[in-house]
Write a protein that holds these residues in place. Sequence first.
Motif, short mmCIF file in Angstrom:
data_model
loop_
_atom_site.label_atom_id
_atom_site.label_comp_id
_atom_site.label_asym_id
_atom_site.label_seq_id
_atom_site.Cartn_x
_atom_site.Cartn_y
_atom_site.Cartn_z
N PHE A 143 14.46 57.19 76.68
CA PHE A 143 15.27 57.73 75.58
C PHE A 143 15.96 59.05 75.96
CE2 PHE A 143 11.94 55.15 73.64
CZ PHE A 143 12.69 54.31 72.82
N LEU A 144 16.35 59.16 77.20
CA LEU A 144 17.10 60.34 77.63
C LEU A 144 18.50 60.29 77.03
CD1 LEU A 144 17.07 62.88 79.53
CD2 LEU A 144 18.16 61.41 81.24
N PRO A 145 18.95 61.33 76.34
CA PRO A 145 20.30 61.30 75.75
C PRO A 145 21.38 61.09 76.80
CG PRO A 145 19.01 63.09 74.83
CD PRO A 145 18.21 62.53 75.97
N PHE A 146 22.50 60.54 76.36
CA PHE A 146 23.59 60.24 77.28
C PHE A 146 24.13 61.51 77.94
CE2 PHE A 146 28.15 59.61 78.11
CZ PHE A 146 28.08 58.53 78.98
N GLU A 147 24.04 62.64 77.28
CA GLU A 147 24.55 63.89 77.86
C GLU A 147 23.81 64.29 79.14
OE1 GLU A 147 23.65 63.46 74.79
OE2 GLU A 147 25.53 63.60 73.63
N GLY A 148 22.57 63.82 79.28
CA GLY A 148 21.81 64.20 80.47
C GLY A 148 21.93 63.25 81.63
N MET A 149 22.64 62.12 81.46
CA MET A 149 22.75 61.15 82.53
C MET A 149 23.50 61.69 83.74
SD MET A 149 21.07 58.48 81.72
CE MET A 149 20.39 57.63 80.28
N GLY A 150 24.56 62.45 83.49
CA GLY A 150 25.31 63.02 84.61
C GLY A 150 24.48 63.97 85.44
N GLY A 151 23.75 64.86 84.77
CA GLY A 151 22.88 65.78 85.49
C GLY A 151 21.76 65.06 86.21
N LEU A 152 21.26 63.97 85.62
CA LEU A 152 20.20 63.19 86.25
C LEU A 152 20.67 62.57 87.56
CD1 LEU A 152 17.41 61.76 86.14
CD2 LEU A 152 18.52 59.96 84.81
N VAL A 153 21.82 61.91 87.53
CA VAL A 153 22.32 61.23 88.73
C VAL A 153 22.72 62.24 89.80
CG1 VAL A 153 24.11 59.71 89.62
CG2 VAL A 153 23.04 59.20 87.42
#
Length: 245
Positions: free
Chosen positions: A144-154
């Motif tokens: 349930f990681l918000p979509f805003e954090g996907m860029g920082g994750l990748v």
Amino acid sequence: MSAFQTKKLPELKPGFETEAFSPGKILLATLKRDVKLAFRRQSDWVNPLIFFLMVASLFPLGVSPEPKLLSTIAPGVVWVAALLSTLLSMDSLFRSDFEDGSLEQILVSPQPLYFVVLGKVLSHWMMTGLPLTLMAPLLGVMLFLPFEGMGGLVLSLLIGTPTLSLVGGIGAALTVGLRKGGVLVSLLVIPLYIPVLIFGTAAIEASLTGLPVAGHLALLGAMLVLGLTLAPLAIAAALRISVSG
């Protein structure tokens, strides 16, 4: 004119000798060889991916399935899972070459050991770190990681996982002569992984809160450049010590 007069051989073009053993060709040849061997030993790169997926799947069962809690701890969970998955395959980085004797031939060959080692580490990252990075958004959705954090994750994993492979290669080189060096590799390498883990999770949290991510990514990039510069030298020295000992 004598019948036994030798024919004059054509002169080699300037730079021909160095071109055959250029660093780029050595790096590319080592990379191709290790990638082909990795595809033959599928367990070396499939097991870390399965472990990475299992951690994200079982963690909500052991903690709590509440989405709010999982979204809060998701950056740390994904990064710890990626770190442990990288360690899972690190012991086999030089093991097969050591067992069949090809590692000794590599050490005594006139080829620059720096680029041979760098090619082996890059192949390890391509078979472990890169697939983990590509799988990370799926795990983020599961946690349930918000979509805003996907860029920082990748981005954090894309920059940070090569550093994990480079630093882990030092531990793998130091323990290549030991029969059961997997646990020792973890003890040697995990303390050195802590800065990458801190700034990797911090980049995800910054992207979630809307803060600038460039600073954390820049620090991860600086560690990557430092690792690309110094880690192959340390790995080459460790391999010589392990094989000669």
